[in-house]
Each structure stands twice: as C-alpha cells, then as structure tokens.
Scaffold this active site. Structure first.
Site, mmCIF file in Angstrom:
data_model
loop_
_atom_site.group_PDB
_atom_site.id
_atom_site.type_symbol
_atom_site.label_atom_id
_atom_site.label_comp_id
_atom_site.label_asym_id
_atom_site.label_seq_id
_atom_site.Cartn_x
_atom_site.Cartn_y
_atom_site.Cartn_z
ATOM 1 C CG HIS A 198 -0.255 0.186 2.532
ATOM 2 N ND1 HIS A 198 0.414 -0.656 3.083
ATOM 3 C CD2 HIS A 198 -0.244 1.090 3.221
ATOM 4 C CE1 HIS A 198 0.708 -0.070 4.115
ATOM 5 N NE2 HIS A 198 0.617 0.902 4.302
HETATM 6 N N1 UDP Z 1 -3.042 -4.815 9.462
HETATM 7 C C1 UDP Z 1 -4.494 -5.221 9.777
HETATM 8 N N2 UDP Z 1 -5.438 -5.466 8.628
HETATM 9 C C2 UDP Z 1 -4.929 -5.623 7.354
HETATM 10 C C3 UDP Z 1 -3.594 -5.209 7.140
HETATM 11 C C4 UDP Z 1 -2.761 -4.863 8.288
HETATM 12 O O1 UDP Z 1 -5.211 -5.203 10.814
HETATM 13 O O2 UDP Z 1 -5.723 -6.175 6.340
HETATM 14 C C5 UDP Z 1 -2.517 -4.246 10.682
HETATM 15 C C6 UDP Z 1 -1.094 -5.043 10.689
HETATM 16 O O3 UDP Z 1 -1.153 -6.310 11.499
HETATM 17 C C7 UDP Z 1 -0.315 -4.255 11.636
HETATM 18 C C8 UDP Z 1 -0.964 -2.792 10.702
HETATM 19 O O4 UDP Z 1 -2.156 -2.886 10.512
HETATM 20 O O5 UDP Z 1 -0.485 -3.985 12.897
HETATM 21 C C9 UDP Z 1 -0.011 -2.238 9.888
HETATM 22 O O6 UDP Z 1 -0.568 -0.962 9.271
HETATM 23 P P1 UDP Z 1 -0.033 -0.558 7.880
HETATM 24 O O7 UDP Z 1 0.703 -1.908 7.149
HETATM 25 O O8 UDP Z 1 -1.428 0.096 7.127
HETATM 26 O O9 UDP Z 1 0.780 0.682 8.078
HETATM 27 P P2 UDP Z 1 2.305 0.676 8.408
HETATM 28 O O10 UDP Z 1 2.867 -0.140 9.434
HETATM 29 O O11 UDP Z 1 3.045 0.428 7.305
HETATM 30 O O12 UDP Z 1 2.537 2.307 8.785
#
Ligand code: UDP
Length: 317
Positions: A198
C-alpha cells in the site's frame, strides 16, 4: 495533566490500544482525536470495535492527508480541549500535523528514532521533523535511542520498548483461537503467503505491475488483503492478478493477525508488519528498497527485495 492523543491511520489505532489502557491505569486523562486521515471503515472503525478502544472524543473526519489542513484542525482542537500536551504515534502525516500543531505544548512521540536513511520516503522526512519537535521521545529500541542521541535532538529520550509488540502479544493468541479466517479462505497453516502492498511508491502502476508479477511467480498461494488505494490502482490500470493471488478486503486486526501468525511467509511493504512477522516467527520479504526496522534485516528475519520480480519470487521460495 490532560493529554491529547492524535490518531488517524490504521497502525495508530493498533498502537494506541495498549497505551490507552496504561494511561488510564496511571490516572492520566487522555483525549483521543481521530483526524480522519483513514476514514474507510475497514481501515478505521473495525479497530475501535475489535480492540476494545473507546470511541475517540473528537472525530475530525477530515478525509485528507494534507498536513496543513490536519494541523489547522488540530490547533483548534488543542485549544478547545485545553490540552497540556500532545501525543503522536509513528510517522504519518497525522503524526507530523500533531507535532506541528503543538504550539508550545510538549510533544510526546511514541516510536521515535526510527530511520530508514531514505529521504525519498515521506515517512522518513516526517520522522525526522517530528523527533526534532518533540519534548519526550519514546524509542522502541536501543538502536533508535542511539540515533536520536547522535542527532542531538532537544527532547528527553527514553527507550521504552515497542507498543506494537504489546498489541501483538495481547491479541494474537486470542485471534488464533477465535478467528475463522483460515477456514473461510480454505488455507492451511504454513502453506500460504500473506501479502500487503500500500505504500505510495508501490502503488505507482509500473512498480505495482512488477510486484504482482513477482508474487505471482511464488510457489505458494498468496492472500492479499488489499488496501483501497491498491485495489483502486489495480482496477484503473487494469493490472490483472495471476490465479495464485486471492485478493480480499482489508481485515480487522484479529483476523489479520490470525493470518499473519500462521503464514509460511509474509511479503509486504508495511512498516509494522515487518516487526509482527518477526514476533510471530514468520520470515518476511519486504518489497521496498530500504527499511526503518533495520534489526529485522540484520538478524536474517527479513529480506529487502524492492520491486524486483525475480528477487521477490526467489526470496519467497
Ligand atoms: N493490518 C490489519 N489488517 C490488514 C492489514 C494490516 O489489521 O488488512 C495491521 C497489521 O497487523 C499491522 C498494521 O495493520 O498491525 C500495519 O498497518 P499498515 O501496514 O497500514 O501501516 P504501516 O505499519 O506500514 O505504517
């Protein structure tokens, strides 16, 4: 002491779950403000329901990632709520807007000191500015504490551990027990790849095409809970998914952690998921040129493959 906590994005709802409980236990009054940067219910409301979070006291519902718009709204909220300090999580535009809106109040940054070294990533620029503006910097690990000391930031540095680890430790066992997601998707533990994509850079059509090709060449079935942004680009640019990839809606935290903790491999461009993979003992393939979670790579739990289809497929295999 009245603390105003800014959340706005999926990972921030998750990070706030263990800390809100701890703040309540410590008798610190917390006002939670949801900026509305993520407003899709699958990226937002579901987490409040599942993680037992209180509804935010203030819902700005801004539906933008524009930092100056979020900052202006947060300035008004901080004044209205007569807050003494502002707490921000991570590295998103809501984080930066919250730190900029502080207006002389102490800024508390949870997940301070992370650096990928890649200034082309907006998150990296956000991290540096938020850390420079913060009065209290809560770093998840010694590496991040050292980075902050070397940068000579003005605020107090405390190495406190990782709030996402608390969330994972608390909810993952429950999730594996209760979630029916593997059955619903006809998946066998340790015999599938969980993929997420994403990041802004990776939803550029040329990169997304290469990532899809690499995933498609992997020997195991892939389940892809697709962020709305990714789904949109796939549709608009008519990027077809190979039959081995099953695209589903984004999942709530419990179903997602049941899937993540029982996968053979996690292939992702997420920040938080690289750490969760390590905590779950699942090998991680990170589809980015760099990472802020350097230690996961150094210990061999995570491998960086950028958007190279061959490297993606080889690393997964
Ligand atoms: N996550 C979730 N559902 C999904 C995809 C990710 O609950 O369909 C959770 C994942 O376990 C983690 C968090 O969202 O705890 C990560 O978020 P994201 O990848 O959006 O953000 P980033 O960490 O890259 O900032």
């Amino acid at each position: 002491m009245k603390l105003l906590t800014v959340v706005g994005n999926r990972p921030q709802f998750i990070k706030s779950a263990p800390l809100s409980v701890a703040l309540r236990a410590a008798g610190i009054e917390e006002i939670v403000v949801h900026t509305g940067q993520h407003w899709d219910p699958a990226l937002s409301a579901v987490f409040f329901d599942e993680l037992g979070l209180q509804q935010p006291a203030v819902m700005l519902d801004l539906r933008t990632s524009d930092v100056s718009m979020i900052e202006a709204a947060l300035r008004r909220t901080l004044a209205d709520q007569m807050a003494d300090a502002v707490l921000v999580y991570g590295d998103t535009n809501s984080t930066l807007a919250g730190a900029r809106a502080g207006g002389g109040r102490p800024v508390v940054h949870v997940e301070a000191g992370l650096r990928s070294g890649d200034l082309a990533m907006p998150e990296e620029r956000n991290r540096i500015e938020v850390d420079a503006l913060s009065a209290y910097l809560f770093a998840p690990d010694e590496r991040s504490g050292t980075i902050l000391r070397n940068e000579g930031v003005a605020g107090e540095i405390h190495v406190v551990g990782d709030v996402m680890a608390d969330a994972a430790a608390r909810f993952a066992p429950l999730a594996r027990e209760r979630s029916l997601i593997l059955v619903a998707l006809a998946l066998v533990p340790d015999a599938y790849v969980l993929a997420t994509v994403h990041r802004e850079a990776n939803v550029q059509p040329s990169r997304l095409r290469r990532i899809v090709a690499g995933l498609g060449d992997s020997p195991l079935p892939i389940v892809l809970p697709a962020h709305p942004r990714t789904r949109g680009v796939l549709a608009v640019h008519k990027i077809a998914l190979p039959p081995s990839i099953t695209m589903i809606e984004p999942l709530g935290y419990l179903d997602f952690s049941a899937l993540a903790s029982q996968a053979a491999v996690i292939a992702t461009d997420s920040g938080g998921l690289q750490k969760e993979a390590y905590w779950y003992g699942v090998p991680c393939v990170t589809m980015r040129p760099s990472t802020e979670w350097v230690d996961t790579v150094n210990i061999g739990a995570n491998v960086l493959v950028d958007d190279d289809p061959e490297r993606i497929a080889t690393a997964i295999a």
